[in-house]
Design an enzyme around this catalytic site. Structure first.
Site, PDB file in Angstrom:
ATOM      1  N   TYR A  65       4.811  57.872 -36.000  1.00 55.87           N
ATOM      2  CA  TYR A  65       5.522  58.641 -36.867  1.00 55.87           C
ATOM      3  C   TYR A  65       5.680  57.983 -38.006  1.00 55.87           C
ATOM      4  O   TYR A  65       5.860  58.366 -39.193  1.00 55.87           O
ATOM      5  CB  TYR A  65       6.338  59.420 -36.399  1.00 55.87           C
ATOM      6  CG  TYR A  65       6.187  60.435 -35.225  1.00 55.87           C
ATOM      7  CD1 TYR A  65       4.872  60.674 -35.035  1.00 55.87           C
ATOM      8  CD2 TYR A  65       7.078  60.827 -34.409  1.00 55.87           C
ATOM      9  CE1 TYR A  65       4.608  61.772 -34.063  1.00 55.87           C
ATOM     10  CE2 TYR A  65       6.904  61.898 -33.388  1.00 55.87           C
ATOM     11  CZ  TYR A  65       5.411  62.217 -33.353  1.00 55.87           C
ATOM     12  OH  TYR A  65       5.190  63.124 -32.143  1.00 55.87           O
ATOM     13  N   LYS A 106      -0.513  54.409 -22.698  1.00 57.40           N
ATOM     14  CA  LYS A 106      -1.748  54.732 -22.583  1.00 57.40           C
ATOM     15  C   LYS A 106      -2.417  53.134 -22.631  1.00 57.40           C
ATOM     16  O   LYS A 106      -3.293  52.995 -23.709  1.00 57.40           O
ATOM     17  CB  LYS A 106      -2.352  55.668 -23.406  1.00 57.40           C
ATOM     18  CG  LYS A 106      -2.017  57.120 -22.745  1.00 57.40           C
ATOM     19  CD  LYS A 106      -3.174  58.063 -23.345  1.00 57.40           C
ATOM     20  CE  LYS A 106      -4.318  57.834 -23.045  1.00 57.40           C
ATOM     21  NZ  LYS A 106      -4.803  58.333 -21.790  1.00 57.40           N
ATOM     22  N   ASP A 145      -1.028  60.684 -20.039  1.00 53.14           N
ATOM     23  CA  ASP A 145      -1.391  62.135 -19.460  1.00 53.14           C
ATOM     24  C   ASP A 145      -1.321  62.259 -18.062  1.00 53.14           C
ATOM     25  O   ASP A 145      -0.976  63.554 -17.661  1.00 53.14           O
ATOM     26  CB  ASP A 145      -3.314  62.010 -19.904  1.00 53.14           C
ATOM     27  CG  ASP A 145      -3.756  60.795 -19.263  1.00 53.14           C
ATOM     28  OD1 ASP A 145      -3.052  59.839 -19.105  1.00 53.14           O
ATOM     29  OD2 ASP A 145      -5.079  60.702 -19.431  1.00 53.14           O
ATOM     30  N   ASP A 178       8.070  62.419 -27.254  1.00 47.75           N
ATOM     31  CA  ASP A 178       8.176  63.641 -28.156  1.00 47.75           C
ATOM     32  C   ASP A 178       7.564  64.655 -27.194  1.00 47.75           C
ATOM     33  O   ASP A 178       8.077  65.627 -26.756  1.00 47.75           O
ATOM     34  CB  ASP A 178       7.546  63.586 -29.476  1.00 47.75           C
ATOM     35  CG  ASP A 178       7.726  64.780 -30.424  1.00 47.75           C
ATOM     36  OD1 ASP A 178       8.640  65.684 -30.025  1.00 47.75           O
ATOM     37  OD2 ASP A 178       7.362  64.992 -31.404  1.00 47.75           O
ATOM     38  N   ASP A 236       9.519  67.467 -24.442  1.00 48.15           N
ATOM     39  CA  ASP A 236       9.487  69.070 -24.728  1.00 48.15           C
ATOM     40  C   ASP A 236       8.916  69.706 -23.391  1.00 48.15           C
ATOM     41  O   ASP A 236       9.531  70.602 -23.015  1.00 48.15           O
ATOM     42  CB  ASP A 236       8.632  69.337 -25.885  1.00 48.15           C
ATOM     43  CG  ASP A 236       9.628  69.506 -27.135  1.00 48.15           C
ATOM     44  OD1 ASP A 236      10.824  69.009 -27.170  1.00 48.15           O
ATOM     45  OD2 ASP A 236       8.933  69.912 -28.189  1.00 48.15           O
TER      46      ASP A 236
END
Ligand code: NAD
Length: 370
Positions: A143, A194, A227, A251, A255
């Site tokens: 980000y 990952k 994942d 993030d 959620d």
């Protein structure tokens, strides 16, 4: 008794001030009934500060936030400010606070309340007893990484690009927060990246492993690809204790975990900085929800996310576990009686206003400490 903890309260916009009124009742109750006492300053932030001072965060408020032991924040924003200049929009107040206080570790607990199990889309036996904490790195990663941009290629096609970047120290400081918190919980950290496809993920795994060996070998450490973590969160979420991840994966996973539990009106959060020489961490606590303009001013908002954020403040800034638990058990007990704001209504429950939910919490606190 002399006040021994300084708090800066920033209610903000929309439902922020309404829910904060209920939290202030609880703070006053603690002042009168428990060992801890608070010196509370309250100020404007977001659209309210923009209206009064032409900026969403004044330098004076920022200085107060720097000086306070902890900041409790409501919510900012609303349609009224849609046309405000970008750098003066209400959310810039929050972003500036996080940046100037150097708050890099975002904490999002996901806890289920038995009385609200039916609010989740998952089966009750999958989420019963859920109590996990996601620690998300919140100032680095893709980000913020550079280079970033959108460019036009010589052949006329356009290319958008971002850079995922982490230094060893950025990884180690957020991992240290996760290990520290795990020590106060069930002693288990799952580090998520990952590493199979990303270089920053390889570094993340190496640094977390090194830090674990050097300073936190008493904590159980596992590694998981992001994942797979997403799948495990919906398959068997109660197997997690503390999850630590980067800004992007954190993030998404936070959620996802939040929705295991049901309503936005129940979700607290914290963002912590590094400890100073005296061990004090800068910290900001806030409900996950926004300013909810659709219900603002109607005495309908659920104050519990903000109240549970205050419980986190007691736990993480002041180490007041018993006081934090007192609030959490009061929330649990009030929900058991079937009292509900409209966002968490269920069959057979009694719909109440923000104020009446606050009344119910106050009665329960009195009852528990009688
Ligand atoms: P929101 O969280 O404000 O509301 C989403 C939905 O959830 C709405 O229907 C709202 O009524 C409901 N809701 C939220 N909190 C509730 C509560 N405590 N009790 C009952 N119902 C609740 O998100 P949004 O509508 O996308 O955004 C509204 C404004 O808030 C925007 O200006 C946005 O930028 C801002 N926002 C601020 C923050 C923050 O201050 N940290 C976070 C998210 C959004």
């Amino acid at each position: 008794m002399a006040a021994n903890k300084s708090l800066l309260i920033l209610p903000g916009d929309g439902i922020g001030p309404e829910v904060m009124v209920q939290v202030r009742r609880v703070i006053e109750w603690f002042d009168q009934r428990r060992e801890v006492t608070f010196e509370v300053k309250e100020d404007l932030v977001g659209g309210a500060a923009y209206d009064a001072h032409g900026t969403p965060l004044t330098d004076e408020t920022l200085a107060d936030a720097m000086a306070a032991d902890a900041v409790l924040f409501g919510s900012v924003g609303g349609p009224k400010y849609d046309d405000a200049p970008r750098d003066l929009r209400p959310e810039m107040g929050l972003l500036r606070l996080r940046k100037e206080l150097d708050l890099f570790a975002n904490l999002r607990p996901a806890i289920t309340f038995d009385a609200l199990l039916d609010a989740s889309t998952l089966k009750e036996d999958v989420i019963r007893g859920l109590d996990l904490l996601i620690v998300r790195e919140s100032t680095g990663g893709v980000y913020f990484g550079t280079p970033r941009g959108i460019e036009t290629l010589p052949d006329g096609h356009r290319r958008g690009f971002d850079t995922q970047t982490y230094t060893d120290s950025e990884i180690r400081r957020v991992a240290a927060v996760a290990f520290d918190l795990a020590r106060q919980r069930r002693g288990k950290v799952t580090s998520v990246e990952k590493a199979n496809v990303m270089e920053s993920g390889v570094l993340w795994r190496e640094e977390v492993t090194k830090l674990h060996q050097e300073s936190f070998s008493d904590v159980e450490l596992g590694h998981m690809y992001a994942d797979n973590c997403a799948m495990q969160l919906v398959r068997a979420p109660t197997e997690f204790d503390v999850i630590v991840s980067d800004n992007l994966f954190g993030d998404i996973l936070s959620d996802c975990a939040a929705m295991l539990t049901g309503s936005l009106g129940m979700l607290p959060s914290a963002t912590l900085g590094a400890p100073d020489d005296s061990g004090r961490r800068r910290a900001l606590y806030e409900p996950v929800h926004g300013s909810a303009p659709d219900i603002a001013g109607k005495d309908m908002a659920n104050p519990l996310a903000c109240l549970l954020s205050f419980a986190m403040l007691l736990r993480y800034s002041f180490d007041l576990e018993e006081d934090a638990s007192l609030i959490e058990s009061s929330v649990r007990n009030v929900l058991k009686t079937g009292v509900r704001t409209s966002d968490i209504m269920g069959p057979g429950a009694a719909r109440v206003s923000t104020t009446v939910m606050g009344d119910a919490i106050m009665r329960e606190l009195d009852k528990q400490s009688a």
